[in-house]
Structure formats: C-alpha cells, structure tokens
Write a protein that holds these residues in place. Sequence first.
Motif, mmCIF file in Angstrom:
data_model
loop_
_atom_site.group_PDB
_atom_site.id
_atom_site.type_symbol
_atom_site.label_atom_id
_atom_site.label_comp_id
_atom_site.label_asym_id
_atom_site.label_seq_id
_atom_site.Cartn_x
_atom_site.Cartn_y
_atom_site.Cartn_z
ATOM 1 N N VAL A 1 0.824 -1.206 0.000
ATOM 2 C CA VAL A 1 0.000 0.000 0.000
ATOM 3 C C VAL A 1 0.861 1.260 0.000
ATOM 4 N N CYS A 2 1.994 1.220 0.712
ATOM 5 C CA CYS A 2 2.792 2.428 0.958
ATOM 6 C C CYS A 2 3.843 2.728 -0.104
ATOM 7 N N PHE A 3 4.447 1.701 -0.685
ATOM 8 C CA PHE A 3 5.659 1.958 -1.460
ATOM 9 C C PHE A 3 5.396 2.691 -2.768
ATOM 10 N N PHE A 4 4.248 2.441 -3.412
ATOM 11 C CA PHE A 4 4.020 2.978 -4.751
ATOM 12 C C PHE A 4 3.938 4.506 -4.784
ATOM 13 N N PRO A 5 3.190 5.163 -3.882
ATOM 14 C CA PRO A 5 3.167 6.639 -3.929
ATOM 15 C C PRO A 5 4.551 7.259 -3.765
ATOM 16 N N ILE A 6 5.383 6.665 -2.917
ATOM 17 C CA ILE A 6 6.722 7.209 -2.712
ATOM 18 C C ILE A 6 7.582 6.989 -3.949
ATOM 19 N N THR A 7 7.473 5.813 -4.549
ATOM 20 C CA THR A 7 8.248 5.518 -5.755
ATOM 21 C C THR A 7 7.914 6.490 -6.877
ATOM 22 N N VAL A 8 6.641 6.693 -7.125
ATOM 23 C CA VAL A 8 6.214 7.589 -8.203
ATOM 24 C C VAL A 8 6.623 9.031 -7.903
ATOM 25 N N LYS B 1 3.520 11.696 2.685
ATOM 26 C CA LYS B 1 2.238 12.102 3.285
ATOM 27 C C LYS B 1 1.120 11.158 2.867
ATOM 28 N N ILE B 2 1.123 10.814 1.580
ATOM 29 C CA ILE B 2 0.096 9.882 1.096
ATOM 30 C C ILE B 2 0.278 8.508 1.732
ATOM 31 N N SER B 3 1.510 8.033 1.757
ATOM 32 C CA SER B 3 1.780 6.704 2.304
ATOM 33 C C SER B 3 1.509 6.635 3.798
ATOM 34 N N ALA B 4 1.734 7.744 4.516
ATOM 35 C CA ALA B 4 1.484 7.762 5.958
ATOM 36 C C ALA B 4 0.014 7.499 6.264
ATOM 37 N N THR B 5 -0.868 8.104 5.468
ATOM 38 C CA THR B 5 -2.295 7.871 5.683
ATOM 39 C C THR B 5 -2.704 6.474 5.206
ATOM 40 N N TYR B 6 -2.081 6.018 4.110
ATOM 41 C CA TYR B 6 -2.389 4.676 3.602
ATOM 42 C C TYR B 6 -1.920 3.584 4.566
ATOM 43 N N SER B 7 -0.857 3.862 5.325
ATOM 44 C CA SER B 7 -0.305 2.827 6.202
ATOM 45 C C SER B 7 -1.311 2.403 7.266
ATOM 46 N N VAL B 8 -2.105 3.345 7.752
ATOM 47 C CA VAL B 8 -3.116 3.007 8.759
ATOM 48 C C VAL B 8 -4.187 2.118 8.136
ATOM 49 N N MET B 9 -4.631 2.493 6.943
ATOM 50 C CA MET B 9 -5.617 1.671 6.243
ATOM 51 C C MET B 9 -5.061 0.279 5.970
ATOM 52 N N GLY B 10 -3.804 0.217 5.526
ATOM 53 C CA GLY B 10 -3.184 -1.082 5.273
ATOM 54 C C GLY B 10 -3.068 -1.914 6.533
ATOM 55 N N LEU C 1 -2.676 12.395 12.359
ATOM 56 C CA LEU C 1 -1.478 12.626 13.160
ATOM 57 C C LEU C 1 -0.216 12.245 12.395
ATOM 58 N N LEU C 2 -0.256 11.112 11.701
ATOM 59 C CA LEU C 2 0.900 10.710 10.893
ATOM 60 C C LEU C 2 1.153 11.719 9.783
ATOM 61 N N PHE C 3 0.095 12.207 9.172
ATOM 62 C CA PHE C 3 0.229 13.227 8.127
ATOM 63 C C PHE C 3 0.887 14.486 8.684
ATOM 64 N N LEU C 4 0.467 14.908 9.867
ATOM 65 C CA LEU C 4 1.026 16.109 10.478
ATOM 66 C C LEU C 4 2.489 15.918 10.861
ATOM 67 N N LEU C 5 2.854 14.713 11.278
ATOM 68 C CA LEU C 5 4.254 14.437 11.610
ATOM 69 C C LEU C 5 5.145 14.563 10.379
ATOM 70 N N ILE C 6 4.673 14.018 9.258
ATOM 71 C CA ILE C 6 5.436 14.146 8.011
ATOM 72 C C ILE C 6 5.506 15.609 7.582
ATOM 73 N N LEU C 7 4.404 16.328 7.761
ATOM 74 C CA LEU C 7 4.375 17.749 7.417
ATOM 75 C C LEU C 7 5.371 18.535 8.269
ATOM 76 N N LEU C 8 5.463 18.180 9.555
ATOM 77 C CA LEU C 8 6.406 18.848 10.451
ATOM 78 C C LEU C 8 7.848 18.547 10.056
ATOM 79 N N ALA C 9 8.112 17.290 9.717
ATOM 80 C CA ALA C 9 9.459 16.918 9.270
ATOM 81 C C ALA C 9 9.823 17.661 7.990
ATOM 82 N N GLU C 10 8.875 17.775 7.073
ATOM 83 C CA GLU C 10 9.134 18.510 5.822
ATOM 84 C C GLU C 10 9.431 19.976 6.111
ATOM 85 N N HIS C 11 8.737 20.548 7.086
ATOM 86 C CA HIS C 11 8.915 21.958 7.430
ATOM 87 C C HIS C 11 10.354 22.245 7.856
#
Length: 255
Positions: A129-136, A181-190, A232-242
């Motif tokens: 679920v997670c790897f494809f958005p990051i790869t693209v 960010k996309i994969s972080a939200t997908y990871s919970v669903m996965g 929360l995972l999305f916000l953590l990635i957003l904070l790291a990007e900042h």
Amino acid sequence: MINNLLKGWRPALVLLLLFIIWEMAVKLADIPAWLLPPPTDILKEAIEGWGNFHEHLQSTIKLSLLGFVIGSSVGLLTAIILHLIPMVRESIYPLLILSQNVPIIVLAPLLVIWFGFGLMPKIIVITLVCFFPITVAALDGFRQTPNELKHYMMMAGANRRQLFWKLELPFSLPAIFSGLKISATYSVMGAVISEWLGAKSGIGVYMTLASSSFRTDRVFVAILFIMILSLLLFLLILLAEHFLVRWKRMEAERK
C-alpha cells in the motif's frame, strides 16, 4: 506552517456543523442506534470503552509505523534504482503500475496461505500500500531537477554519483515528502486491512467484533480513531518537511 494550522478552525467548524446535523437528523427521524448511532453515543462509547479499545489502538499504531517505515524504505530504494538504471526502469516500472491494479483485499488471503498468520503477511500488505506513492513521487522529483544545474555540476567535474546525492536527491525532497504524506495515511488503512487476516488485537479486529455483534457505535469509534491516527501521521510528516526542506519554504517566501 503555523498560519496554515491556525486556519484549521474553518474545516473544524464545518465538521462541527455536520455532527450537529447528524445528531438532529438521527433524533428527528428516530433511527435505531444499531443502524446509525448519533455522535453523542459514539463519543460516549469512545470514553466508556477506552479501557478495552486502547490495547487495540496501540497494536495498530505499532503495526502502522513499522509497515510505514519498511514500505517507505522499499519505495525510496526502488525509485533510486529505477532512476539510476534506465534499463531496469523500462522493464520494471510498467509492472509496478500493474501491481496497483490488484485489490489488496483479494491478495490478502493468498498472503495468509503463503506466509501464515504471523507478522510477515501484515507487513507485506502495508508495504504494498505504501511503497508505490513514494516511488512515483520520488521518480518525478528526480526527473524535475533543472537541466542547467546538472550541466553546471558536470562542468564542475561531478560524476554520476555526486550528481545524484548532491543535486537530484536534495531537489526531489519536496516530491518525496508528498509521497510520504500519502503513504502515511495509507499505512493506517493497510494496517487495519492486514489485521483482518487473523490478528489477535488491533483496530481491524475491534471493528470485526463490533460489526458481528451489531455494535455500530463501536464501529464508528474505530473509524474515528483511524481518521485521527492518519491525520497525526500526516502532520508528523508535514512537520518533518517543514524543518528538512527549508530552502523550498524560503524560495516560496521570496516569491
């Protein structure tokens, strides 16, 4: 970033209005609680059932984080290999696209047959679920590196490895963080889907037990915490990007 967070009161207000409309509609239409519980019943169950639910939540958090780290690493490594070796990219990239057309919920039973009911099939599900958005996203970031900067570094004597690590990779960080960010939200669903494979605890297990006993309020509690955890995972990635992509923010401020 702080200004963007402060603007969050607007969607919060809209969400509050939706909850009020939901509450009033359920009461006025006299809808049974087992069919569609009002938000107040869901909140009450979340508070009263916390002692039983928090163990499931902790299990899902651990699984989500582990799967996200592995899936992100696999996705980024795949992108680097495909970028640096064009022949591999031409051979493998179409297969990666085809792999995303296979529904995970269909593939999950096969993973149980092949790998049993342990941790391995769950990690594979989250990784898929997670790897494809990051790869693209990473591949797009690598390709968007300005050609004039590449020519300048090559004129300065940079080799292919230096060109990648000192220019292409740093320049692609905004795109990589978009994929994260996309994969972080997908990871919970996965993680929740993987828990349906036969886990002993987790939000997926909690939802299965709740739906089988017609405890719709508990199903909504699980959905609520899935949304909160994803946010929360999305916000953590957003904070790291900042903090890690400051040059991009400074460039945007100058404009």
